[in-house]
Write an enzyme that holds these catalytic residues in place. Structure first.
Site, PDB file in Angstrom:
ATOM      1  N   CYS A   5      46.651   7.922  59.020  1.00 37.41           N
ATOM      2  CA  CYS A   5      46.926   6.604  59.592  1.00 37.41           C
ATOM      3  C   CYS A   5      48.380   6.500  60.026  1.00 37.41           C
ATOM      4  O   CYS A   5      49.205   7.318  59.660  1.00 37.41           O
ATOM      5  CB  CYS A   5      46.705   5.517  58.542  1.00 37.41           C
ATOM      6  N   GLY A  32      45.703   7.385  64.385  1.00 35.05           N
ATOM      7  CA  GLY A  32      44.447   6.723  64.025  1.00 35.05           C
ATOM      8  C   GLY A  32      43.926   5.919  65.184  1.00 35.05           C
ATOM      9  O   GLY A  32      44.687   5.149  65.779  1.00 35.05           O
ATOM     10  N   ASN A 106      49.121   4.597  54.567  1.00 38.79           N
ATOM     11  CA  ASN A 106      48.797   5.925  55.099  1.00 38.79           C
ATOM     12  C   ASN A 106      48.745   6.881  53.907  1.00 38.79           C
ATOM     13  O   ASN A 106      49.760   7.073  53.240  1.00 38.79           O
ATOM     14  CB  ASN A 106      49.874   6.344  56.096  1.00 38.79           C
ATOM     15  N   GLY A 107      47.579   7.449  53.662  1.00 39.01           N
ATOM     16  CA  GLY A 107      47.462   8.396  52.551  1.00 39.01           C
ATOM     17  C   GLY A 107      46.127   8.298  51.856  1.00 39.01           C
ATOM     18  O   GLY A 107      45.164   7.765  52.418  1.00 39.01           O
ATOM     19  N   TYR A 245      50.604  19.770  63.562  1.00 45.32           N
ATOM     20  CA  TYR A 245      49.601  19.086  64.383  1.00 45.32           C
ATOM     21  C   TYR A 245      49.689  17.562  64.391  1.00 45.32           C
ATOM     22  O   TYR A 245      49.602  16.953  65.451  1.00 45.32           O
ATOM     23  CB  TYR A 245      48.224  19.530  63.864  1.00 45.32           C
TER      24      TYR A 245
END
Ligand code: SF4
Length: 473
Positions: A5, A32, A106-107, A245
């Site tokens: 995210c 996201g 995020n995680g 990436y």
């Protein structure tokens, strides 16, 4: 492989904070694409607007104009199929009256299931199946008096990866887990401050980069200025895939711009796996820089053999079987005039399940390519991720099941070379011990029985609500 995210937060009384957040989320769209949301506060009331879809689809001038205030947080969400639904969109508001907080995450929290049960027994109500709500309720359940200590109390109980933007009526908090698995940086804008998953979001809104938020640190931003509450962490474990990436190549993480790091990965592949060839290409767009690096080091000309539809976003319209059978052609179109009769080196970021790469090789061969030599920036992925990356189970990971020569045959390439871990670290040019590389090595940074926890989640009775920790945020 999917990213988890993107999060963003801004405290800027002189700015239109909702509009700034919109453009920051727009810059973080790659993290996201399933839902987007913004929450704001004017000091009295927290408001939130969040929906399924891309940032540009979710917001309008009308919805932004209703998000007034001096503080905002925003979120772009990627989730696995099961949890892709409207009540899991973020930011979420949790709590009552002046004790309400807005949170964006995020995680992935590994012990979310355990914490959920505990909080549920204490009477906390859950509206979503996301571990983000577990974090929020854990903060609210703290016996501490002030918000910083409440957050710290929760951090001492959470296990896993979390970069958070949290907002009360008067303060914005930027928080990073003690391992620093996901990035989070701090910037300044027109007398205010921002926190963001990546520095590219700062560039897009005219904010200046100050520094990274350190692993284990809480940053509090309010009318009193900025306060930092650091805590020493025993081990750092930044996800190496941010460099390979996930993050945008124009972002800076740990002082290293990602674009040259990716070029260096390509150069490393050229050193480790030289081959006689006519043309080098990087798979667009994620391996473009690495392809350039391979070409420079090998002196083999660079070209484009596949064109990507850059306007393809995530769509909720499912392709029919005939279109599905076309596979990667939805995304890539080959250039036969560039490829016919050529010995081609294709540089790509990673091979996870091995479902896409054979299709890419097939498309290239159909376009007349004489030889296809695959070069991969990520070492073989042999272990699943428990920190918020939707990868695969161990059984699905092709490198966990096959040797490199077997993978080469499976994908139909003439040769296959994976960058070594040492080659990757050399390319990133940062100390090895700050990274998580568990999907290559199996050395997870958390001293917990991950496989057992995962097994426990997978064996939960069917029909129960979605287990925490198996969904990506
Ligand atoms: S296991 Fe792999 S994908 Fe997951 S956080 Fe670690 S390096 Fe990143």
């Amino acid at each position: 492989m999917r990213e988890s995210c993107g999060v963003f937060g801004v405290y800027a009384p002189n700015e239109d904070v909702a509009r700034l957040t919109f453009f920051a989320l727009f810059a973080l769209q790659h993290r996201g694409q399933e839902s987007a949301g913004i929450a704001t506060t004017d000091g009295k009331k927290l408001r939130v607007y969040a929906k399924m879809g891309l940032v540009s689809q979710v917001f309008s001038e009308d919805s932004l104009s209703q998000l007034t205030g001096d503080i905002a947080i925003g979120h772009n969400r990627y989730s696995t199929r099961g949890s892709s639904r409207i009540n899991n969109v973020q930011p979420i508001l949790v709590g009552k009256g002046s004790g309400t907080i807005a949170i964006a995450h995020n995680g992935n929290i590994i012990n979310a299931e355990h914490l959920y049960r505990e909080l549920y027994e204490q009477g906390y109500i859950f509206r979503t199946s996301s571990d983000t709500e577990v974090i929020a309720n854990l903060i609210l359940s703290s016996p501490e008096e002030d918000w910083v200590n409440k957050i710290r109390y929760a951090m001492h109980r959470l296990q896993g990866a979390y970069s958070l933007a949290i907002m009360t009526n008067h303060t914005l908090y930027g928080i990073r887990d003690p391992f620093g698995v996901r990035p989070l940086c701090l910037g300044a804008i027109n007398g205010g401050y921002v926190v963001a998953s990546e520095s590219c979001a700062l560039d897009h809104i005219g904010a200046s980069f100050i520094r990274e938020i350190e692993p284990g640190e809480i940053v509090a931003i309010s009318e009193n200025g900025i306060d930092s509450y650091p805590e020493e962490s025993s081990r750092r474990a930044l996800c190496i895939f941010e460099y390979i990436y996930f993050a945008r190549p124009d972002s800076i993480i740990n002082g290293r711009l990602l674009y040259p790091a990716r070029q260096a990965m390509g150069a490393g592949l050229a050193e480790e796996y030289p081959v006689d060839a006519d043309l080098v290409m990087g798979t667009p767009d994620s391996a473009t820089a690495a392809g350039i690096g391979y070409s420079h080091r090998s002196k083999i000309p660079l070209g484009e053999g596949l064109l990507k539809n850059r306007y393809v976003g995530r769509t909720f319209i499912e392709p029919d079987q005939r279109i599905r059978d076309l596979g990667v052609k939805l995304k890539f179109n080959p250039l036969p005039q560039m490829l016919a009769g050529k010995r081609l080196v294709v540089v790509d970021d990673s091979i996870v399940r091995g479902t896409t790469t054979p299709q890419v090789v097939k498309v290239l061969r159909r376009a007349g390519t004489k030889e296809v030599h695959m070069r991969i920036c990520a070492p073989p992925i042999r272990y699943p991720c428990f920190f918020g990356v939707d990868m695969a189970t161990r059984q699905e990971l092709i490198a966990a099941q096959k040797t490199v020569p077997e993978i080469r045959d499976f994908i139909g390439a003439d040769s296959l070379g994976y960058l070594s871990i040492d080659g990757l670290i050399k390319a990133v040019a940062l100390p090895k011990d700050i990274f998580c590389m568990a999907c290559f090595t199996g050395d997870y940074p958390l001293p917990v029985q991950l496989e057992m926890d995962k097994l426990a989640l997978e064996t939960m009775p069917v029909g129960q609500r979605e287990p925490f920790g198996t969904k990506q945020r």
